[in-house]
Enzyme design. Structure first.
Site, PDB file in Angstrom:
ATOM      1  CD  GLU A 110      16.142 -14.601   3.685  1.00 23.62           C
ATOM      2  OE1 GLU A 110      15.215 -15.023   4.669  1.00 23.62           O
ATOM      3  OE2 GLU A 110      17.242 -13.576   4.311  1.00 23.62           O
ATOM      4  CG  ASP A 144      -1.944   0.682   1.261  1.00 27.39           C
ATOM      5  OD1 ASP A 144      -2.799   1.150   0.087  1.00 27.39           O
ATOM      6  OD2 ASP A 144      -1.990   2.025   2.428  1.00 27.39           O
TER       7      ASP A 144
END
Ligand code: TEU
Length: 538
Positions: free
Chosen positions: A251, A207
């Site tokens: 990751e 956002d």
């Protein structure tokens, strides 16, 4: 296997409050979404983006987050969210959630602590508490205005009743801006990312991605600002945040992704968020705002492709979302363009024209290379609800603007699913929907459109299926075809796919020998009528 799914995904935006109500309180919820997963699978989208589902006082429909690691009781529980992610995956749908890092709720423990701890406390450093100007601090610290209207500052009343400093809120006062120079804020959001990644979400919509950092010293905007250099957006430091987030995301296995709500004046500014070590994609608001005009549409597509090429990011295409006037209504107005300050909610709109153009626009967006967003109800051809009585309007922009802006509730009306009270939005015997649905929407319900070969829903299903089968495997490029004034025409290949949109007032002939794969409307006598798109195999 690497699929780069996010480069060409069709992503369906779920505004949770208004999608489907499972528990009968008149507000959409996770149980409602879960029960409709088969519908979404059948529609043929690849992923779902959930607008904020976190604990929130709902001062801005959930974009005021009080706890980033829990679900609002209106919507369900954390366990239900976890199960919903699993269930969505079982339906072949990936899940993106909305991350709101620019501000939190004034009910977030950090802000409550900050108010309680008083002036000069470390708790206040997580926000922007700044002494006012004027003889006794009675004027806001600078001239910034809130995106929702009025000053971006609210003055604090301290526990002893004295007038304190001001705090910054670029949106409603219930949404204090976080201070991203504070290391704790950075650490906290990195942890929030991991919290949800560990729960299997496939990515995040960010956002106000351009807004997190503010210019040092919080300088005035001034009377005649350079809109590409405002002190509260697109500050260089914001890119470091996304670089650190990208490392975390990478990751995790499973091709997780970021899409930024990057709303900036130039494509060059937006592209910087899409460098290979930052966000994967961003919403293309230039396309959303574009007028229904062949030259303008071609230009915005060209500029989009050119703007994304240097950073090798996929373009995206979006027609509507929970902040904009629904495009069926926009395209039926005399002026079909849009901008975020559009206050013309009450402008007259020709519904027949708007619907015809919206169908044509759907086939245009779904034929372009890159990702595409479908806002819930786009696939049903829902118009904006323009006549909500003042007393029912809930969007804070209505009150903040003194009623000048009627707000965004008209594109957030609960979906019509079938016959009966609440048009199947809620179970039988439930409370009335949180916003009223027009009676005429029974003709637009999923049940009404489901088996109708001419319906919007049927068009979307067919287009999404064809797109997946024929277009997704193609290279991410297009070739413009010279096709006469008032038309937009391009080929995708290899394989001889052509998309032809007629925006002019007169019919144009279908290319000779072409096989019609799909059309947004009837094609009388071998012609493509005005406001119609056709997909062809050459
Ligand atoms: O929107 C950010 C934004 O730029 C818009 O809010 C725009 O300024 C506004 O809609 C004008 O009325 C995001 C969300 O999409 C929006 O729903 C939130 O209200 C806003 O952030 C604050 O979190």
């Amino acid at each position: 296997m690497t699929t780069h799914w996010w480069r060409h995904a069709a992503i369906y935006q779920i505004y949770v409050r208004s999608f489907a109500d499972g528990d009968g309180d008149g507000t959409g919820d996770l149980a409602g979404v879960r029960s409709r997963l088969p519908y979404l699978r059948e529609l043929g989208v690849d992923a779902l983006w959930f607008t904020p589902w976190y604990t929130s006082p709902m001062a801005d429909g959930g974009y005021d987050v009080a706890d980033y690691r829990d679900i609002d009781p209106l919507f369900g529980t954390l366990a239900e969210a976890e199960q919903l992610v699993v269930a969505a995956h079982e339906h072949g749908l990936r899940v993106l959630i909305d991350l709101v890092p620019n501000h939190c709720s004034d009910q977030h423990v950090w802000f409550r602590d900050a108010l309680a701890a008083g002036p000069g406390s470390p708790e206040r450093e997580r926000f922007w508490f700044v002494p006012g100007r004027g003889g006794s601090g009675e004027l806001p610290p600078n001239d910034w205005t809130s995106y929702f209207g009025g000053s971006a500052w609210t003055r604090v009343t301290e526990a002893d009743g004295s007038a304190g400093p001001w705090y910054l809120h670029m949106f409603a006062p219930e949404q204090p801006d976080l201070n991203w120079e504070h290391p704790e804020i950075r650490a906290e959001f990195e942890d929030i990312l991991r919290f949800w990644l560990d729960r299997g979400v496939d990515g995040f919509r960010i956002d106000v991605a351009h807004g997190l950092e503010k210019k040092p010293g919080l300088p005035d905007v001034g009377p005649d600002p350079d809109v590409t250099d405002l002190p509260y957006q697109d500050c260089d430091a914001v890119h470091d945040i996304y670089r650190s987030w990208r490392k975390i995301l990478d990751e995790y296995d499973g091709e997780r992704t970021f899409v930024g709500e990057v709303w900036l004046p130039t494509p060059e500014q937006s592209a910087r968020y899409l460098r290979p070590d930052e966000l994967h994609s961003a919403f293309n608001f230039d396309f959303l705002c574009c007028a229904w005009d062949a030259d303008a549409l071609r230009r915005v597509v060209e500029e989009t492709l050119a703007g994304h090429a240097p950073v090798a990011a996929p373009p995206t295409w979006v027609l509507s979302n929970h902040d904009t006037i629904r495009h069926v209504t926009r395209y039926g107005r005399a002026d079909t363009s849009f901008d975020m300050g559009d206050k013309r909610l009450l402008d007259p709109s020709d519904p027949v024209l708007g619907r015809r153009r919206a169908r044509a626009a759907a086939l245009l967006t779904l034929a372009l290379p890159g990702g595409v967003y479908v806002y819930q109800g786009d696939e049903l051809g829902l118009p904006e609800v323009q006549d909500l009585p003042d007393a029912l309007i809930q969007d804070p922009t209505f009150v903040r603007s003194g009623g000048a802006d009627r707000g965004r509730d008209g594109c957030r009306i609960p979906l019509p699913w079938g016959p009966g009270p609440s048009l199947g939005f809620s179970p039988e015997g439930a409370a009335a929907p949180w916003l009223p649905q027009p009676e005429s929407w029974s003709a637009l319900s999923v049940a009404a459109q489901h088996t109708d070969p001419e319906s919007f829903l049927t068009l979307y299903r067919a287009a999404l299926a064809l797109r997946r089968e024929r277009l997704v495997p193609l290279p991410e490029s297009l070739t413009w075809v010279e096709s006469g004034a008032g038309t937009v025409c391009f080929d995708r290949g290899p394989g001889g796919f052509r998309c032809l949109l007629n925006v002019s007032a007169a019919p144009v002939p279908l290319p000779r020998g072409a096989e019609v794969l799909l059309a947004s409307g009837p094609l009388p006598d071998g012609t493509v009528p005005p406001d119609t798109t056709v997909w062809l195999a050459l």
